[in-house]
Enzyme design. Structure first.
Site, PDB file in Angstrom:
ATOM      1  N   LYS A  56      10.817  -3.631   2.488  1.00  0.00           N
ATOM      2  CA  LYS A  56       9.679  -2.749   2.235  1.00  0.00           C
ATOM      3  C   LYS A  56      10.229  -1.373   1.891  1.00  0.00           C
ATOM      4  CE  LYS A  56       5.353  -1.462   4.668  1.00  0.00           C
ATOM      5  NZ  LYS A  56       4.563  -1.709   5.894  1.00  0.00           N
ATOM      6  N   SER A  63      -0.011  -3.098   5.174  1.00  0.00           N
ATOM      7  CA  SER A  63       0.626  -2.318   4.147  1.00  0.00           C
ATOM      8  C   SER A  63       1.884  -2.966   3.586  1.00  0.00           C
ATOM      9  CB  SER A  63       0.964  -0.921   4.682  1.00  0.00           C
ATOM     10  OG  SER A  63       1.847  -1.002   5.788  1.00  0.00           O
ATOM     11  N   SER A 121       0.261  -4.409   9.922  1.00  0.00           N
ATOM     12  CA  SER A 121       0.728  -4.457   8.541  1.00  0.00           C
ATOM     13  C   SER A 121       1.719  -5.551   8.176  1.00  0.00           C
ATOM     14  CB  SER A 121       1.339  -3.119   8.144  1.00  0.00           C
ATOM     15  OG  SER A 121       0.319  -2.225   7.822  1.00  0.00           O
TER      16      SER A 121
END
Ligand code: GLN
Length: 489
Positions: free
Chosen positions: A76, A151, A175
């Site tokens: 990420k 996210s 997330s």
């Protein structure tokens, strides 16, 4: 033969047996990255470096003991990568190149895992949809009309699409575990502090957890075996005993008790509730105890407001450095105040701005007691209630989502804006962030269009092994359900 959709275990076997090479893996990953470029799931990758690391691995050969050598993964884009942009999904950091690696990146480098790119995210980790990055919306690879969630949206995309067998994510409210539910994959959030946060951009440090998205529970355990490690560079790091998550995955102790929360279960959509009931009946038939438990209703209803108070306040404070002075794409002004104002006004998206505004309001001297401190006290009560739950059961089951992934553009982008009585069910995964307990989402059911919904398993703090074993056992039960397809509503 294509590497798409292969697990770590399968790729490792092929590397050891020399039926594939790291170089071939990199070539295929690069091809897939380029094919799906328009889906915005990847923000940066270093082709030259990927190829040279692969070549080195092929020259040395892959050791049977090292399960991650030559295995591609995405990180990420809130994990710092030396020499490679790390944007946090925000325009304010679009040119930021960290001079160091996050600890998790170093740990994976030590195993010769192949860092294959930085995955997109809702700006600074704020959001649950995959639509609030400065660098475009990430759709659900299973059906692009749907959100993939966030996210950790690019990580979920990469794994669900089968480009990489695992990806790093972060989880402040849900997330990792909610997009895993929407994408039909596994999402693991460890005990708070068990995996180092060093080098991970902060959203809300007291709630932030790095973790893993993967296709299988086995693969998640393999990666956790490497990442769960005390780190002196992270002042909240915790020395969790390493117990061989992968090796001991199948040693589930049938004396353990599963629990679920009645004040969540009873309000689920009827067709989903039915599947949970079928699963509980099957567990019981197999001699495993399943206990209905009641959680304090006022505390459940406090989850969303407390989450907002604490996370927004910590967010504005820990991102104060993104102001165009030391960090951040500077927008000039005649005074330093104007530089900060112009930089932030131009570069932050609307979700971040809104959260920073509320956070700043909470942090004003006259508001701290009534908003922030009160929220922290309620958080303490929530944690005590969770401890109580684990007096009654060993493994707590909660629904990571009540529905399949929502459609893009359906107004669901503003997921912190709901206002209905059972809103807490959509924020139920925050229980794991408030209390720091280990928590994993695994695939559960699908609807008639094959869109998935996951199931989430939690254990007491530091019981990550128990959580993995419980999830694995649950998986075997789920596979024995008469049908994994939801009835029409
Ligand atoms: N969806 C939650 C939010 O909007 C969780 C975010 C996260 O876990 N990073 O804040």
């Amino acid at each position: 033969m294509s590497i798409q959709n292969k697990t770590i275990v399968q790729l490792h076997e092929e590397l050891v047996n020399k039926t594939t090479t790291a170089t071939k893996i990199v070539e295929e990953v690069l091809m897939m990255i380029k094919t799906d470029k328009k889906d915005n799931f990847l923000l940066a990758f270093d082709e030259t470096k990927m190829k040279s690391v692969a070549q080195q691995i092929d020259q040395q050969g892959v050791d049977r003991q090292n399960l991650l050598a030559g295995i591609p993964y995405f990180a990420k884009d809130n994990f710092s990568t030396k020499g490679l942009t790390t944007t946090g999904g925000s325009a304010i950091l679009k040119n930021y190149i960290p001079p160091f690696n996050a600890t998790v990146i170093n740990l994976l480098n030590n195993q010769q895992a192949l860092m294959s790119g930085k995955s997109n995210l809702d700006e600074l980790g704020m959001g649950g949809t995959g639509t609030s990055s400065a660098f475009g919306t990430v759709p659900n690879p299973l059906n692009k009309k749907h959100l993939v969630g966030g996210s950790s949206s690019g990580s979920a995309y990469g794994v669900a699409k089968g480009i990489v067998p695992f990806a790093l994510g972060s989880d402040t409210g849900d997330s990792i575990r909610r997009p895993a539910s929407f994408a039909g994959i596994v999402g693991y959030k460890p005990t708070y502090g068990a995996i180092s946060r060093y080098g991970m951009l902060p959203y809300s440090p007291s709630l932030d957890h790095p973790g893993v998205l993967a296709k299988t529970i086995e693969d998640s355990a393999i990666v956790a075996d490497v990442l769960v490690e005390f780190d002196p560079a992270d002042f909240t790091s915790l020395a969790v005993e390493k117990k061989g998550f992968y090796q001991n995955l199948n040693n589930f102790d049938k004396q353990l008790t599963f629990g679920y929360l009645t004040n969540v279960h009873n309000f689920l959509p009827p067709n989903l509730k039915k599947k949970y009931d079928e699963l509980y009946a099957l567990l019981k038939k197999n001699g495993v105890m399943v206990k209905p438990l009641e959680f304090s209703q006022p505390l459940l209803e406090a989850l969303s407001p407390v989450y907002m108070m604490i996370s927004f306040s910590e967010a504005v404070s820990s991102n104060a450095n993104l102001a165009g002075i030391n960090f951040g794409t500077r927008v000039e002004g005649d005074r330093w105040e104007a530089v900060m104002k112009n930089t932030r006004t131009t570069n932050f998206g609307s979700v971040v701005k809104r959260r920073f505004l509320i956070g700043s309001l909470n942090l004003q001297k006259e508001n701290q007691e009534i908003y922030l401190h009160k929220a922290k006290k309620v958080r303490r009560l929530i944690c005590e209630e969770i401890n109580q739950v684990f007096q009654e059961c060993d493994l707590l089951i909660i629904p990571p989502s009540q529905t399949v992934a929502p459609l893009i553009g359906n107004g669901q982008e503003f997921d912190d804006n709901q206002n209905n009585q059972t809103e807490y069910i959509d924020d139920i995964l925050t229980l794991g962030n408030f209390s720091g307990i280990p928590s994993i989402t695994i695939p559960f059911v699908v609807d008639h269009n094959k869109m998935p919904i996951g199931i989430n398993v939690n254990a007491a703090a530091c019981e990550d092994l128990k959580m993995f074993q419980g999830a694995k056992y649950l998986e075997t039960m789920i596979k024995q359900l008469e049908s994994q397809v939801l009835d029409h509503e």
